[in-house]
Each structure stands twice: as C-alpha cells, then as structure tokens.
Design a protein around this motif. Structure first.
Motif, PDB file in Angstrom:
ATOM      1  N   LEU A   1      -4.017  -8.502  -2.202  1.00 11.55           N
ATOM      2  CA  LEU A   1      -3.301  -7.464  -1.455  1.00 11.55           C
ATOM      3  C   LEU A   1      -2.858  -7.972  -0.084  1.00 11.55           C
ATOM      4  N   ASP A   2      -3.607  -8.889   0.492  1.00 15.96           N
ATOM      5  CA  ASP A   2      -3.208  -9.451   1.788  1.00 15.96           C
ATOM      6  C   ASP A   2      -1.883 -10.194   1.679  1.00 15.96           C
ATOM      7  N   GLU A   3      -1.652 -10.794   0.520  1.00 14.09           N
ATOM      8  CA  GLU A   3      -0.380 -11.500   0.319  1.00 14.09           C
ATOM      9  C   GLU A   3       0.793 -10.528   0.366  1.00 14.09           C
ATOM     10  N   LEU A   4       0.589  -9.314  -0.168  1.00 15.23           N
ATOM     11  CA  LEU A   4       1.645  -8.305  -0.104  1.00 15.23           C
ATOM     12  C   LEU A   4       1.917  -7.910   1.343  1.00 15.23           C
ATOM     13  N   LYS A   5       0.871  -7.783   2.118  1.00 18.79           N
ATOM     14  CA  LYS A   5       1.044  -7.441   3.531  1.00 18.79           C
ATOM     15  C   LYS A   5       1.798  -8.559   4.254  1.00 18.79           C
ATOM     16  N   ARG A   6       1.424  -9.798   3.949  1.00 19.28           N
ATOM     17  CA  ARG A   6       2.103 -10.938   4.587  1.00 19.28           C
ATOM     18  C   ARG A   6       3.568 -11.023   4.171  1.00 19.28           C
ATOM     19  N   ALA A   7       3.858 -10.517   2.954  1.00 18.53           N
ATOM     20  CA  ALA A   7       5.241 -10.538   2.473  1.00 18.53           C
ATOM     21  C   ALA A   7       6.098  -9.443   3.102  1.00 18.53           C
ATOM     22  N   GLY A   8       5.479  -8.604   3.939  1.00 19.70           N
ATOM     23  CA  GLY A   8       6.253  -7.611   4.676  1.00 19.70           C
ATOM     24  C   GLY A   8       6.234  -6.209   4.131  1.00 19.70           C
ATOM     25  N   TYR A   9       5.355  -5.940   3.178  1.00 21.33           N
ATOM     26  CA  TYR A   9       5.274  -4.573   2.662  1.00 21.33           C
ATOM     27  C   TYR A   9       4.480  -3.701   3.620  1.00 21.33           C
ATOM     28  N   ASP A  10       5.007  -2.527   3.917  1.00 25.45           N
ATOM     29  CA  ASP A  10       4.383  -1.611   4.878  1.00 25.45           C
ATOM     30  C   ASP A  10       3.321  -0.729   4.246  1.00 25.45           C
ATOM     31  N   ALA A  11       3.373  -0.577   2.930  1.00 24.37           N
ATOM     32  CA  ALA A  11       2.370   0.219   2.216  1.00 24.37           C
ATOM     33  C   ALA A  11       2.292  -0.292   0.788  1.00 24.37           C
ATOM     34  N   VAL A  12       1.141  -0.042   0.168  1.00 29.50           N
ATOM     35  CA  VAL A  12       0.905  -0.483  -1.213  1.00 29.50           C
ATOM     36  C   VAL A  12       0.358   0.695  -2.006  1.00 29.50           C
ATOM     37  N   PHE A  13       0.887   0.885  -3.211  1.00 33.60           N
ATOM     38  CA  PHE A  13       0.367   1.904  -4.123  1.00 33.60           C
ATOM     39  C   PHE A  13      -0.136   1.214  -5.375  1.00 33.60           C
ATOM     40  N   LEU A  14      -1.417   1.384  -5.670  1.00 29.31           N
ATOM     41  CA  LEU A  14      -2.042   0.770  -6.843  1.00 29.31           C
ATOM     42  C   LEU A  14      -2.087   1.781  -7.983  1.00 29.31           C
ATOM     43  N   ALA A  15      -1.412   1.450  -9.071  1.00 28.04           N
ATOM     44  CA  ALA A  15      -1.348   2.340 -10.236  1.00 28.04           C
ATOM     45  C   ALA A  15      -1.499   1.504 -11.498  1.00 28.04           C
ATOM     46  N   VAL A  16      -2.608   0.756 -11.550  1.00 31.37           N
ATOM     47  CA  VAL A  16      -2.784  -0.217 -12.629  1.00 31.37           C
ATOM     48  C   VAL A  16      -3.422   0.378 -13.882  1.00 31.37           C
ATOM     49  N   GLY A  17      -3.811   1.641 -13.842  1.00 34.11           N
ATOM     50  CA  GLY A  17      -4.331   2.287 -15.041  1.00 34.11           C
ATOM     51  C   GLY A  17      -5.700   1.790 -15.462  1.00 34.11           C
ATOM     52  N   THR A  18      -6.061   2.145 -16.684  1.00 32.67           N
ATOM     53  CA  THR A  18      -7.341   1.714 -17.268  1.00 32.67           C
ATOM     54  C   THR A  18      -7.020   0.840 -18.466  1.00 32.67           C
TER      55      THR A  18
END
Length: 546
Positions: free
Chosen positions: A185-202
C-alpha cells in the motif's frame, strides 16, 4: 421520500417495506409503477439512479426486498427482481438522456481501488463520474468483474450483460489495470494516490483439514469456478469426469454442482454435515440444482480422501444433530461406526472462504481475517485507506457489496474534501407512475410464472435457465403491487383495506395501516405466514396457483 424536484410528492411518500429491505435503497415502488404502465425505459432509469449494476442485480440479486413485500399478506410477494430484470432487458435508453449531466468537474485527486468486484467497481463509478476524481482499479485476474466473473457461472449471469455494465462504469475517469496484484500500500501512496479503497473480497478457500485433500482431482471450489467460468469464455473447460462430490452446502457449493453437470458429469452429489434447514445456500438455488439432477446428502461429513486407481475414494461418516452452537445452527456429532466410502472422479471443497488480505498491508484485522474498520465508517487503521464489501463483512451477496461501494465513494469523497454527494437523476420528472394504477390486481392473483428451460436440457449448457418476462408478463406482475409508498399521501387503495377487513382512519375507523397492525388483522382474517425468511424461486414458488 422526495421526488426529483426535491419536493415531497402529494403530501409526502412513505418508505415502503421493500425499499427498507434493499441495501442500496432503490426506489422499487416507482420503477414498478413505470413497469405497470409498460414504460420499461423509465423503470430502468429509476434503478440506475441507485446502482451501476442493474442488469447484474436483475440476474443474480438474492432479493432481500421481496420477503418484506406487503403483498405477501395476500398470496405471495411481488416478483420485484424479475420486474427489474425485465426493465433492464427492455430498456429503451431513457437514462442516457440525463446521464451525461451528472459528470463532475475534475478535482485533480487520485484514488486507487484494489479489486474489481461489485464493491470496487461501484465505488470507482461514483468516485470518477460523480465526484470528479481520477480512479485506477487494480485487478489481479486477467479480466475485470471479480467474483461476478470468476465466481458466478454464465448460466446465471450472461457475460455480455456484465461486460456492458463494466464498460459504462469505466466511461468516466476510471482506468482498470488487470493482472495487477497490489502487495504494498505504501507503493500506491508513493505513486501519488490520495486515497485507497480495498475491495478484494473473500477469495481464499478454507481447507478441509483432512488427509488427501491435496491429491490430484481435489479442487478448492473457488479455484474450480474460476477455471470453469473463465474457461467457458475462452473455450477451454476443465474436465471433471462422470462422478463429482461437492463438500459443503453454501451458494458456492451449489454453483459448483450445477457447473459440474454442465461440464458433463452424470452423478453429482452435494454432501453436507447438517440438515436441510441448516444449509446456508438460498433455498431457491438448491431447489434449482435438485431439479437439474444434483443429489443432496445430509448429515454426512468427510474423513479422508484416498487414491483408488484412476479415481478417488472419499471416506465419510454419518452425523447427528445436537444442541445449537455459537452460530445458531445445530451442532453436529459423529455417529459411531457409521464410516462409509464413495467413489468420485472429482471432489470439490466448498466449505467457505476468507478474505484475501495481505499481511504486508499492515492493517488491523477483525474476526475471520476481515479488515477492521471504524464503527459507522469504512476507515481502516491506516490513514487514507478504506475497505468495504466482503473483505469487511465476510462473504455475503452482490447487493450488499454494491451498497458498500456507494458508501465508500461518499466517505472517500468527503475525505478528499468533497461533499460526498453521489446522487444521480436519470428518470423523468414524477408523473403518472406516482399514482395508483387503475387496475391493481385484487387478492387471489398469484405471481406471474417465469418460463424456464426444462431441467433435462438446461444442465447440458450454460444458457440462462430462467427466461425472463415478456412485456405483458412484466406489466401484469407489476400490477400486483399495492403501492404502499403512496398510502400516507393518497390513502391506501380500497382494494387493499376492504379485503383485509380494516377500517381506515380517514373513513372514521381506527386503522392507520401500520405494518404490524395489518399483520395482526391478517392473522385474524386469513392464514398468513408472518415471515418469509428467504425469497422463493420464481418459476415454482411464485407461480400463480389457478
């Protein structure tokens, strides 16, 4: 409830029980009102105002609205979802006239969505189109859709319908990157994303925890459905042999069994350690499987799996029910000396799934490995990271996942400085659909039967088993709705209160048509089962009995 002008209609509508039962809050009475008039394009537009997956829901929603329907006080609930499906299949595109009006101005904010199932894509749709953010959806599989694509067989959800809705969802500021697993998830932040939504299911199958479950020919159910469903699209279907045993009795187990039949199996058994009333699968799904030839054996539990020449031998033991356990279901106890074995070419383990959450994400976890979120929120333990759908709630259903996606979009937009307003106005201004139909069906009119392929032929392919309503059938079924959303504005229709033996207060009586009061009156006057725990299967339980 308000109409599109923002003003109360006719003194104010009341929230109908069916709307209360819908996690996404679809204005069910209004789209049924349009369907009763034969205005299917307008009906579809009403549905689209709340969900970006109207066709998907029309095919696979488990219909939590229907057990709440007041028409059940007479004979059976209105076939709400069948009418929705008809509206989408007969859609004339009315919604497109206003769809482009609600595209928000760009904000310059970026959101990463991990997972392209119903929760992830719903959130992406509203964040991109209605909130103005740039959205990237990361999907580990080769095609988008999540469990809609890899978990639901095409005989229940046509792939062309799924693809059309995904194309609409991704039309505004939504980019889907497939074959992209997110481990950091830190890589997403470094890539410039301001927010992350996790919807990976089961998506992680539970182990049987018995000897032999790693033998060739033993499948995890979710992996089997993935291979079969993608294989149907790519014309490379897995081989299952003639004899298939499915361990478990949830909806995934039923899908496995019905798919095995369609792949050429001749003897398919579902094996469950409890009884029929304890099985977690929806009744209408299990009955559909049995009609196609699936056998169900209750009170039996796996012990071990052995290789037997070119086949497999599954050892089982009989079980007996005891007192209820922590889950509320009867606990099971083995019957001494009851061991027996069956031969199988393929065995599938379908005893549940757990969330696909990476430890590297560094998130607080809840029960069963779900992602923990703050009370009344979808915020995780990490700043700017949100989660929703099955990965938070556990394995549930499509409409609840869609509702979670809506909530996520609102919450993330507010986090990014927006208003959280994701409302869309796609239907015309309120009109004749907001009045009682002059020909509401009286008591005794059963549900319009939906035609279906004969069981002996539908198990030979992946064609839709339930064929849908014709225009006339959909309109006729819609006229069974007694429009209880209008009761506070227009008074209950006479066809309702006279048949119920009620004395409405506007005629000097004491009855205000409250749900509990009406139920009590109904028990005095007619036989009535006070609760529909599961929505019945339309071709049989909802058919008119004439």
């Amino acid at each position: 409830m308000e109409n599109h002008s923002g003003k109360s209609y006719g003194g104010g509508r009341q929230r109908a029980p069916c709307v209360e039962g819908c996690p996404a809050g679809i204005d069910i009475p209004r789209y049924i009102g349009y369907a009763a008039l034969g205005k299917f394009g307008e009906a579809a537009a009403v549905v689209r105002e709340r969900i970006p997956f109207p066709a998907v829901c029309g095919y696979v929603c488990y219909r939590p609205c229907e057990p709440e329907c007041r028409r059940a006080l007479w004979e059976a609930p209105v076939a709400i979802n069948a009418i929705k499906r008809a509206a989408v299949e007969k859609d004339t595109g009315v919604w497109k006239e206003r769809w482009g009006e609600a595209v928000a101005a760009a904000t310059g904010k970026r959101v990463a969505v991990v997972g392209s199932g119903p929760a992830g894509l719903t959130a992406a749709y509203y964040l991109g189109k209605r909130c103005g953010h740039e959205v990237t959806v990361f999907e580990a599989q080769p095609k988008p859709g999540g469990q809609l694509r890899i978990g639901i067989p095409p005989n229940r959800l046509p792939r062309e319908a799924l693809d059309e809705e995904i194309a609409m969802i991704t039309a505004h500021r939504v980019d889907v990157k497939c074959n992209q697993r997110v481990d950091d998830l830190d890589e997403l932040k470094r890539a410039g994303y301001d927010a992350v939504f996790l919807a990976v299911g089961t998506c992680i199958a539970r182990d049987l925890e018995i000897a032999g479950e790693d033998l060739p020919g033993v499948w995890k159910a979710v992996q089997f459905l993935k291979e079969a469903n993608l294989g149907v699209e790519q014309n490379r279907r897995p081989t299952v042999g003639k004899r298939v045993a499915v361990i478990g009795a949830g909806n995934v187990a039923v899908d496995c069994a019905r798919t095995a039949l369609r792949l050429g199996a001749q003897d398919v058994r579902i094996l469950y350690r409890r009884g029929r009333k304890e099985m977690p699968a929806y009744d209408f799904e299990m009955r559909a499987a049995e009609a196609e030839g699936v056998k169900v054996e209750f009170l039996t539990s796996p012990l071990r799996i052995e290789r037997d020449g070119s086949a497999l031998k599954l050892w089982l033991q009989r079980m007996q029910l005891g007192q209820a356990d922590a889950s509320g279901r009867a606990a099971v106890q083995p019957v001494p000396g009851s061991d027996y074995a069956i031969a199988a070419d393929t065995i599938m383990a379908a005893i549940g799934q757990t969330p696909g959450v990476s430890d590297a994400w560094g998130l607080a976890r809840g029960a069963e490995g779900t992602i923990a979120v703050a009370d009344g929120s979808l915020k995780t333990s990490r700043e700017g990271v949100f989660a929703g759908g099955d990965v938070v709630l556990g394995p549930l259903n499509v409409i609840k996942a869609i509702a979670q996606g809506r909530s996520a979009a609102q919450e993330i937009d507010r986090y990014l400085g927006g208003s959280g307003d994701i409302a869309e106005i796609l239907a015309p201004e309120a009109g004749e659909e907001m009045d009682y139909h002059p020909d509401i069906h009286p008591q005794g009119k059963g549900c319009v039967s939906m035609s279906e392929l004969p069981p002996e032929s539908r198990a030979r392919g992946f064609e839709l088993a339930e064929r849908g309503y014709s225009d006339g059938e959909a309109t006729e079924e819609a006229r069974r709705c007694v429009r209880c959303d209008l009761w506070s504005a227009k008074a209950a229709p006479e066809i309702w209160w006279r048949s119920r033996g009620l004395k409405p207060y506007w005629l000097g009586g004491s009855d205000r048509m409250g749900r509990e009061k009406d139920r009590a009156k109904a028990r005095e006057h007619t036989p009535y089962a006070p609760a529909y725990e599961r929505a019945p299967y339309i071709p049989h339980e909802y058919s008119a009995k004439e």
